[in-house]
Design an enzyme around this catalytic site. Structure first.
Site, PDB file in Angstrom:
ATOM      1  N   HIS A 129    -106.931 -15.640  -0.128  1.00 34.24           N
ATOM      2  CA  HIS A 129    -106.193 -16.861  -0.500  1.00 34.24           C
ATOM      3  C   HIS A 129    -106.569 -18.020   0.429  1.00 34.24           C
ATOM      4  CE1 HIS A 129    -102.378 -18.425  -2.699  1.00 34.24           C
ATOM      5  NE2 HIS A 129    -103.206 -19.420  -2.401  1.00 34.24           N
ATOM      6  N   ARG A 153    -104.213 -17.997  -9.688  1.00 27.94           N
ATOM      7  CA  ARG A 153    -103.109 -17.136  -9.261  1.00 27.94           C
ATOM      8  C   ARG A 153    -103.371 -15.722  -9.752  1.00 27.94           C
ATOM      9  NH1 ARG A 153    -101.978 -20.198  -5.833  1.00 27.94           N
ATOM     10  NH2 ARG A 153    -100.031 -21.316  -5.493  1.00 27.94           N
TER      11      ARG A 153
HETATM   12  P1  NAP Z   1    -102.488 -28.874 -12.747  1.00 30.74           P
HETATM   13  O1  NAP Z   1    -103.060 -30.213 -12.445  1.00 30.74           O
HETATM   14  O2  NAP Z   1    -101.032 -28.772 -13.033  1.00 30.74           O
HETATM   15  O3  NAP Z   1    -103.323 -28.285 -13.980  1.00 30.74           O
HETATM   16  C1  NAP Z   1    -102.965 -27.117 -14.642  1.00 30.74           C
HETATM   17  C2  NAP Z   1    -103.889 -26.923 -15.834  1.00 30.74           C
HETATM   18  O4  NAP Z   1    -103.557 -25.691 -16.459  1.00 30.74           O
HETATM   19  C3  NAP Z   1    -103.726 -28.027 -16.897  1.00 30.74           C
HETATM   20  O5  NAP Z   1    -104.964 -28.371 -17.449  1.00 30.74           O
HETATM   21  C4  NAP Z   1    -102.849 -27.341 -17.932  1.00 30.74           C
HETATM   22  O6  NAP Z   1    -103.012 -27.821 -19.260  1.00 30.74           O
HETATM   23  C5  NAP Z   1    -103.374 -25.925 -17.861  1.00 30.74           C
HETATM   24  N1  NAP Z   1    -102.409 -24.992 -18.430  1.00 30.74           N
HETATM   25  C6  NAP Z   1    -101.129 -24.754 -18.043  1.00 30.74           C
HETATM   26  N2  NAP Z   1    -100.543 -23.858 -18.855  1.00 30.74           N
HETATM   27  C7  NAP Z   1    -101.482 -23.524 -19.781  1.00 30.74           C
HETATM   28  C8  NAP Z   1    -101.484 -22.650 -20.892  1.00 30.74           C
HETATM   29  N3  NAP Z   1    -100.395 -21.932 -21.233  1.00 30.74           N
HETATM   30  N4  NAP Z   1    -102.623 -22.552 -21.625  1.00 30.74           N
HETATM   31  C9  NAP Z   1    -103.707 -23.285 -21.313  1.00 30.74           C
HETATM   32  N5  NAP Z   1    -103.772 -24.143 -20.261  1.00 30.74           N
HETATM   33  C10 NAP Z   1    -102.666 -24.251 -19.508  1.00 30.74           C
HETATM   34  O7  NAP Z   1    -102.783 -27.859 -11.571  1.00 30.74           O
HETATM   35  P2  NAP Z   1    -103.948 -27.923 -10.460  1.00 30.74           P
HETATM   36  O8  NAP Z   1    -103.598 -28.870  -9.374  1.00 30.74           O
HETATM   37  O9  NAP Z   1    -105.247 -28.103 -11.147  1.00 30.74           O
HETATM   38  O10 NAP Z   1    -103.829 -26.455  -9.833  1.00 30.74           O
HETATM   39  C11 NAP Z   1    -104.017 -25.295 -10.631  1.00 30.74           C
HETATM   40  C12 NAP Z   1    -103.540 -24.061  -9.877  1.00 30.74           C
HETATM   41  O11 NAP Z   1    -104.439 -23.749  -8.809  1.00 30.74           O
HETATM   42  C13 NAP Z   1    -102.201 -24.216  -9.149  1.00 30.74           C
HETATM   43  O12 NAP Z   1    -101.104 -24.077 -10.042  1.00 30.74           O
HETATM   44  C14 NAP Z   1    -102.252 -23.103  -8.133  1.00 30.74           C
HETATM   45  O13 NAP Z   1    -101.710 -21.929  -8.704  1.00 30.74           O
HETATM   46  C15 NAP Z   1    -103.761 -22.894  -7.902  1.00 30.74           C
HETATM   47  N6  NAP Z   1    -104.162 -23.230  -6.517  1.00 30.74           N
HETATM   48  C16 NAP Z   1    -104.751 -22.255  -5.763  1.00 30.74           C
HETATM   49  C17 NAP Z   1    -105.145 -22.534  -4.460  1.00 30.74           C
HETATM   50  C18 NAP Z   1    -105.837 -21.502  -3.617  1.00 30.74           C
HETATM   51  O14 NAP Z   1    -106.059 -21.706  -2.422  1.00 30.74           O
HETATM   52  N7  NAP Z   1    -106.229 -20.369  -4.162  1.00 30.74           N
HETATM   53  C19 NAP Z   1    -104.947 -23.818  -3.926  1.00 30.74           C
HETATM   54  C20 NAP Z   1    -104.323 -24.770  -4.724  1.00 30.74           C
HETATM   55  C21 NAP Z   1    -103.942 -24.480  -6.024  1.00 30.74           C
HETATM   56  P3  NAP Z   1    -102.634 -29.347 -19.655  1.00 30.74           P
HETATM   57  O15 NAP Z   1    -103.742 -30.180 -19.049  1.00 30.74           O
HETATM   58  O16 NAP Z   1    -102.648 -29.327 -21.115  1.00 30.74           O
HETATM   59  O17 NAP Z   1    -101.300 -29.618 -18.999  1.00 30.74           O
END
Ligand code: NAP
Length: 307
Positions: A270, A222
């Site tokens: 994006h 993001r």
């Molecule tokens: P997820 O499964 O919820 O994983 C989030 C990760 O971030 C987890 O490992 C979490 O730690 C870590 N995290 C959250 N807050 C943190 C902090 N304060 N300090 C350190 N680590 C932290 O999410 P995901 O499915 O992998 O997706 C990640 C992000 O990708 C989404 O939220 C979205 O914004 C982005 N995304 C972008 C696109 C695009 O097309 N560009 C598409 C889809 C998603 P824990 O493991 O300890 O909970």
């Protein structure tokens, strides 16, 4: 059960057939799926925030779950009228798309594809992947899949998450104190964190200074994860060698933004990873079945953590 598709009318032709098929496969009555309903009758919502969709959930008094079509839920999670359980999208098709984007751009960076001369013979071979540590900020669904794919290609992968984790093929670190050790070793940083108050400006003037000079950044997470002014300064000084950015604080990225013209920035609009209806519909249908059968929902958002 009345299931409202509240993700924008224009998406209905794309989603209706896969959703109905997945519901039938899950043993559900696909006649329950509708584009219009009296809010008081709705028991579940398939939701994506946009100008057409409701942002006041109060009238949906019988609704037991809001199922997001998107993985990132920052635009919904802070909505005070939303008291129902919120589930985010975890879609195998989306994950595969992200793995392809991240491995593609990490390899492009690693191999120096952008710096190869088109006019001169300059035989400078890149190091092997084993000599190019990658930091994966975020070890959730996407960070883990991308980190493991990079590890399979030979990159040493240092992962960083909020809580302590043990992920095969990734050297795991966590918490604020873990970030410095990860960044100090990383020649390429990939950011796959959610947009929350805690993750805002994770890459800022101080944390960028911890990187080895010339390190590259790939951000498909993001826009809020990066302090833009600090990144531009680090790019100008050479502290950051290149940034590949897919997401921005304002989207579409304004035409006069410095990123467009910067010689060390690659902008992608994006497109890193889309939710894919064929696979995502099955995830939605499984949660609808769980709702009907009073089983715990998958991929529940932790409202306090914001993701
Ligand atoms: P997820 O499964 O919820 O994983 C989030 C990760 O971030 C987890 O490992 C979490 O730690 C870590 N995290 C959250 N807050 C943190 C902090 N304060 N300090 C350190 N680590 C932290 O999410 P995901 O499915 O992998 O997706 C990640 C992000 O990708 C989404 O939220 C979205 O914004 C982005 N995304 C972008 C696109 C695009 O097309 N560009 C598409 C889809 C998603 P824990 O493991 O300890 O909970």
């Amino acid at each position: 059960m009345t299931i409202l598709f509240a993700a924008g009318d224009w998406r209905w032709p794309i989603w209706e057939a896969p959703l109905r098929a997945a519901m039938r496969d899950a043993g559900l009555d696909d006649g329950a799926l509708t584009l219009r309903a009296d809010p008081a009758t709705v028991e579940a919502m398939i939701y994506a925030p946009n100008a057409e969709t409701p942002d006041d959930f109060t009238p949906y008094s019988r609704c037991k779950a809001v199922l997001s079509l998107w993985a990132g839920v920052e635009r919904i999670v802070t909505n005070r009228t939303l008291t129902q359980p919120l589930c985010r999208m975890v879609d195998p098709g989306l994950t595969q798309g992200m793995v392809e984007y991240v491995t593609g751009h990490v390899l492009r960076t690693h191999l120096g594809m952008d710096t190869l001369s088109r006019t001169r013979w300059q035989p400078v071979p890149p190091p092997l992947a084993a000599e190019r540590p990658v930091a994966m900020l975020g070890l959730g669904t996407l960070g883990t899949a991308c980190g493991q794919a990079l590890a399979c290609l030979g990159f040493p992968v240092l992962g960083w998450s909020r809580r302590a984790k043990d992920v095969p093929m990734i050297e795991c670190h966590h918490g604020r104190e873990g970030l410095r050790g990860v960044l100090e070793q990383a020649q390429i940083v990939v950011t796959l964190l959610p947009a929350t108050a805690d993750t805002e400006n994770t890459l800022n003037a101080e944390t960028l200074s911890w990187l080895p000079a010339g390190a590259a950044i790939v951000n498909p997470g993001r826009g809020t994860l990066i302090d833009d002014a600090a990144l531009l300064e680090a790019l100008d000084s050479g502290q950051v060698g290149h940034a590949t950015l897919d997401v921005f604080r304002i989207e579409p990225l304004p035409q006069d933004h410095a990123y467009w013209a910067h010689p060390r920035v690659t902008v992608t609009p994006h497109i890193a990873a889309e939710t894919r209806p064929a696979t995502a519909a099955q995830v939605i249908a499984e949660n609808l079945r769980r709702l009907r059968d009073h089983e715990p929902l998958l991929h529940r958002v932790d409202r306090a953590a914001g993701y």
